[in-house]
Design a protein around this motif. Structure first.
Motif, short mmCIF file in Angstrom:
data_model
loop_
_atom_site.label_atom_id
_atom_site.label_comp_id
_atom_site.label_asym_id
_atom_site.label_seq_id
_atom_site.Cartn_x
_atom_site.Cartn_y
_atom_site.Cartn_z
N PRO A 23 6.81 -6.16 -6.48
CA PRO A 23 6.64 -5.67 -7.85
C PRO A 23 5.49 -4.66 -7.89
O PRO A 23 4.61 -4.67 -7.02
CB PRO A 23 6.29 -6.94 -8.63
CG PRO A 23 5.64 -7.84 -7.63
CD PRO A 23 6.32 -7.53 -6.31
N LEU A 24 5.51 -3.81 -8.89
CA LEU A 24 4.44 -2.80 -9.03
C LEU A 24 3.06 -3.42 -9.02
O LEU A 24 2.14 -2.89 -8.40
CB LEU A 24 4.62 -2.01 -10.33
CG LEU A 24 5.62 -0.87 -10.32
CD1 LEU A 24 5.69 -0.22 -11.69
CD2 LEU A 24 5.27 0.16 -9.27
N ASN A 25 2.89 -4.54 -9.72
CA ASN A 25 1.55 -5.11 -9.85
C ASN A 25 1.04 -5.77 -8.57
O ASN A 25 -0.04 -6.35 -8.57
CB ASN A 25 1.48 -6.08 -11.03
CG ASN A 25 2.34 -7.30 -10.85
OD1 ASN A 25 3.04 -7.45 -9.85
ND2 ASN A 25 2.32 -8.18 -11.84
N ASP A 26 1.80 -5.64 -7.49
CA ASP A 26 1.35 -6.15 -6.20
C ASP A 26 1.08 -5.00 -5.23
O ASP A 26 1.01 -5.19 -4.03
CB ASP A 26 2.42 -7.08 -5.62
CG ASP A 26 1.85 -8.16 -4.73
OD1 ASP A 26 0.61 -8.26 -4.61
OD2 ASP A 26 2.63 -8.93 -4.14
N CYS A 27 0.94 -3.78 -5.80
CA CYS A 27 0.78 -2.58 -4.97
C CYS A 27 -0.48 -1.79 -5.32
O CYS A 27 -0.93 -1.78 -6.46
CB CYS A 27 1.99 -1.65 -5.16
SG CYS A 27 3.55 -2.35 -4.60
N VAL A 28 -0.98 -1.10 -4.31
CA VAL A 28 -2.11 -0.19 -4.44
C VAL A 28 -1.58 1.22 -4.20
O VAL A 28 -0.80 1.44 -3.27
CB VAL A 28 -3.20 -0.52 -3.39
CG1 VAL A 28 -4.31 0.52 -3.39
CG2 VAL A 28 -3.75 -1.92 -3.62
N MET A 29 -2.00 2.17 -5.02
CA MET A 29 -1.61 3.57 -4.87
C MET A 29 -2.83 4.40 -4.50
O MET A 29 -3.83 4.37 -5.22
CB MET A 29 -1.01 4.09 -6.17
CG MET A 29 -0.57 5.54 -6.13
SD MET A 29 0.91 5.76 -5.12
CE MET A 29 0.64 7.43 -4.50
N LEU A 80 0.85 -1.18 0.00
CA LEU A 80 0.00 0.00 0.00
C LEU A 80 0.89 1.23 0.00
O LEU A 80 1.69 1.43 0.92
CB LEU A 80 -0.90 0.00 1.23
CG LEU A 80 -1.80 1.21 1.46
CD1 LEU A 80 -2.74 1.43 0.27
CD2 LEU A 80 -2.58 1.05 2.76
N ILE A 81 0.76 2.04 -1.06
CA ILE A 81 1.53 3.27 -1.20
C ILE A 81 0.55 4.44 -1.14
O ILE A 81 -0.47 4.42 -1.82
CB ILE A 81 2.29 3.28 -2.55
CG1 ILE A 81 3.18 2.04 -2.68
CG2 ILE A 81 3.10 4.56 -2.69
CD1 ILE A 81 3.75 1.83 -4.08
N LEU A 82 0.89 5.44 -0.34
CA LEU A 82 0.01 6.60 -0.19
C LEU A 82 0.77 7.89 -0.46
O LEU A 82 1.94 8.02 -0.11
CB LEU A 82 -0.55 6.67 1.23
CG LEU A 82 -1.36 5.47 1.67
CD1 LEU A 82 -0.58 4.63 2.65
CD2 LEU A 82 -2.66 5.92 2.27
N ASP A 83 0.07 8.82 -1.08
CA ASP A 83 0.58 10.18 -1.22
C ASP A 83 0.47 10.84 0.15
O ASP A 83 -0.33 10.43 0.99
CB ASP A 83 -0.28 10.93 -2.25
CG ASP A 83 0.19 12.35 -2.49
OD1 ASP A 83 1.40 12.62 -2.37
OD2 ASP A 83 -0.67 13.19 -2.81
N TYR A 84 1.28 11.86 0.38
CA TYR A 84 1.19 12.57 1.65
C TYR A 84 0.29 13.81 1.51
O TYR A 84 -0.77 13.87 2.11
CB TYR A 84 2.57 12.97 2.17
CG TYR A 84 2.49 13.68 3.48
CD1 TYR A 84 2.28 12.96 4.65
CD2 TYR A 84 2.59 15.06 3.57
CE1 TYR A 84 2.16 13.60 5.87
CE2 TYR A 84 2.47 15.71 4.78
CZ TYR A 84 2.27 14.98 5.93
OH TYR A 84 2.14 15.62 7.13
N SER A 85 0.71 14.76 0.70
CA SER A 85 -0.04 16.02 0.57
C SER A 85 -1.38 15.76 -0.12
O SER A 85 -1.42 15.24 -1.22
CB SER A 85 0.75 17.04 -0.24
OG SER A 85 1.92 17.40 0.45
N GLY A 86 -2.44 16.09 0.57
CA GLY A 86 -3.77 15.89 0.03
C GLY A 86 -4.40 14.58 0.47
O GLY A 86 -5.60 14.37 0.27
N VAL A 87 -3.62 13.69 1.09
CA VAL A 87 -4.15 12.42 1.59
C VAL A 87 -3.89 12.30 3.09
O VAL A 87 -4.81 12.28 3.89
CB VAL A 87 -3.56 11.21 0.82
CG1 VAL A 87 -4.08 9.90 1.40
CG2 VAL A 87 -3.86 11.30 -0.66
#
Length: 136
Positions: free
Chosen positions: A89-95, A4-11
């Motif tokens: 790998p990228l295909n195992d991640c949520v953005m 799980l990858i999250l943005d900081y600013s705005g999230v």
């Protein structure tokens, strides 16, 4: 999905209540074996300490700042850095991001993209993707 990858600013930089809810949800995700990271287009430097605190406090596994990795979202390399920091790998991640261009790019690179507009909506999506029960 294992990352799980999250943005900081705005999230993650919202109200104290939303930050608390994100911390609790991220804790539940990590307890379920989900790797977590923050990927921000922040330039870095001393002004980024509030972002780095999420890693220092063990809330996320890694913090990646564009000014330090040399690329910005929506470049594929920025997402790859975040996935690599979690050994996935990228295909195992949520953005999760509040920028539609970043969400579209992540989906184009094989990730699952969640457009953040408010915690209640995105939090439920994250819970469903990672099979996390509870109220956050």
């Amino acid at each position: 999905m294992r990352g799980l990858i999250l943005d900081y600013s705005g999230v993650l930089d919202g109200s104290e209540e939303d930050q608390r809810r994100w911390r609790n949800l991220l804790g539940a995700a990590r307890a379920n074996g989900v790797a977590t990271a923050i990927l921000s287009n922040h330039p870095g430097g001393p002004e980024a300490e509030a972002i780095r605190e999420w890693e220092y406090r063990g809330i996320v596994d890694a913090v990646l700042l564009s000014g330090e990795i040399g690329m910005e979202k929506p470049e594929m390399g920025a997402f790859q850095h975040a996935a690599a920091a979690m050994d996935l790998p990228l295909n195992d991640c949520v953005m999760v991001d509040d920028g539609i261009d970043n969400v579209r790019a992540s989906v184009g690179y094989g990730m699952v993209g969640v457009l953040y507009t408010q915690f209640d909506r995105s939090g439920v999506e994250v819970q469903a993707i990672f099979d996390i029960d509870g109220e956050f």
